[in-house]
Write a protein that holds these residues in place. Structure first.
Motif, PDB file in Angstrom:
ATOM      1  N   LYS A 169       0.819  -1.215   0.000  1.00 55.75           N
ATOM      2  CA  LYS A 169       0.000   0.000   0.000  1.00 55.75           C
ATOM      3  C   LYS A 169       0.852   1.264   0.000  1.00 55.75           C
ATOM      4  O   LYS A 169       0.538   2.233  -0.695  1.00 55.75           O
ATOM      5  CB  LYS A 169      -0.928   0.011   1.216  1.00 55.75           C
ATOM      6  CG  LYS A 169      -2.024  -1.029   1.140  1.00 55.75           C
ATOM      7  CD  LYS A 169      -2.859  -1.037   2.410  1.00 55.75           C
ATOM      8  CE  LYS A 169      -3.945  -2.105   2.352  1.00 55.75           C
ATOM      9  NZ  LYS A 169      -4.698  -2.190   3.603  1.00 55.75           N
TER      10      LYS A 169
ATOM     11  N   GLY B 108       3.334   1.348  -3.509  1.00 53.71           N
ATOM     12  CA  GLY B 108       2.744   1.316  -4.838  1.00 53.71           C
ATOM     13  C   GLY B 108       3.074   0.060  -5.626  1.00 53.71           C
ATOM     14  O   GLY B 108       2.776  -0.044  -6.810  1.00 53.71           O
TER      15      GLY B 108
ATOM     16  N   SER C 125       9.276  -2.156 -10.087  1.00 56.86           N
ATOM     17  CA  SER C 125       8.828  -2.439  -8.723  1.00 56.86           C
ATOM     18  C   SER C 125       9.995  -2.450  -7.749  1.00 56.86           C
ATOM     19  O   SER C 125       9.876  -1.947  -6.624  1.00 56.86           O
ATOM     20  CB  SER C 125       8.089  -3.777  -8.675  1.00 56.86           C
ATOM     21  OG  SER C 125       6.876  -3.685  -9.385  1.00 56.86           O
TER      22      SER C 125
ATOM     23  N   LYS D 165      10.801   1.068  -7.005  1.00 54.84           N
ATOM     24  CA  LYS D 165       9.800   1.649  -6.099  1.00 54.84           C
ATOM     25  C   LYS D 165      10.077   1.235  -4.653  1.00 54.84           C
ATOM     26  O   LYS D 165       9.940   2.054  -3.732  1.00 54.84           O
ATOM     27  CB  LYS D 165       8.386   1.217  -6.499  1.00 54.84           C
ATOM     28  CG  LYS D 165       7.853   1.919  -7.718  1.00 54.84           C
ATOM     29  CD  LYS D 165       6.449   1.428  -8.038  1.00 54.84           C
ATOM     30  CE  LYS D 165       5.841   2.126  -9.225  1.00 54.84           C
ATOM     31  NZ  LYS D 165       4.470   1.645  -9.499  1.00 54.84           N
TER      32      LYS D 165
END
Length: 95
Positions: free
Chosen positions: A37, A40, A59, A62
């Protein structure tokens, strides 16, 4: 590291990254769901990464951003001063 090599294998690097992300997550008291959450990155991606090591570059970046470790990627593929030795590997004269 490989059993017969002084350099790390891609699998070894992947396993180290998984362990480091898990350690950062647990050190900060964050569940996989909460990390999803807040970063992202989908829950499934985080779960798959921690289980198999598979994750997209986006990912992974991130996650690095979330943990304030994005600068750790700066030296990846940095250009060294002497690329001549690499160029020699691809020259027609050596074939």
């Amino acid at each position: 590291m490989s059993k017969y090599s002084a350099t790390k294998t891609p699998t070894a690097v992947m396993e180290e990254l998984v362990l480091k992300v898990q350690q950062l997550r647990k050190k900060n008291g964050i569940s996989q769901l909460e990390l999803s959450k807040r970063s992202g990155v989908s829950f499934g991606s985080i779960k798959r990464f921690e289980t198999t090591g598979q994750i997209s570059l986006e990912s992974l970046l991130k996650l690095a951003y979330f943990f304030n470790r994005l600068d750790d990627f700066t030296p990846v593929f940095s250009i060294d001063a002497d690329l001549g030795s690499v160029a020699k590997l691809f020259s027609d004269k050596t074939r």
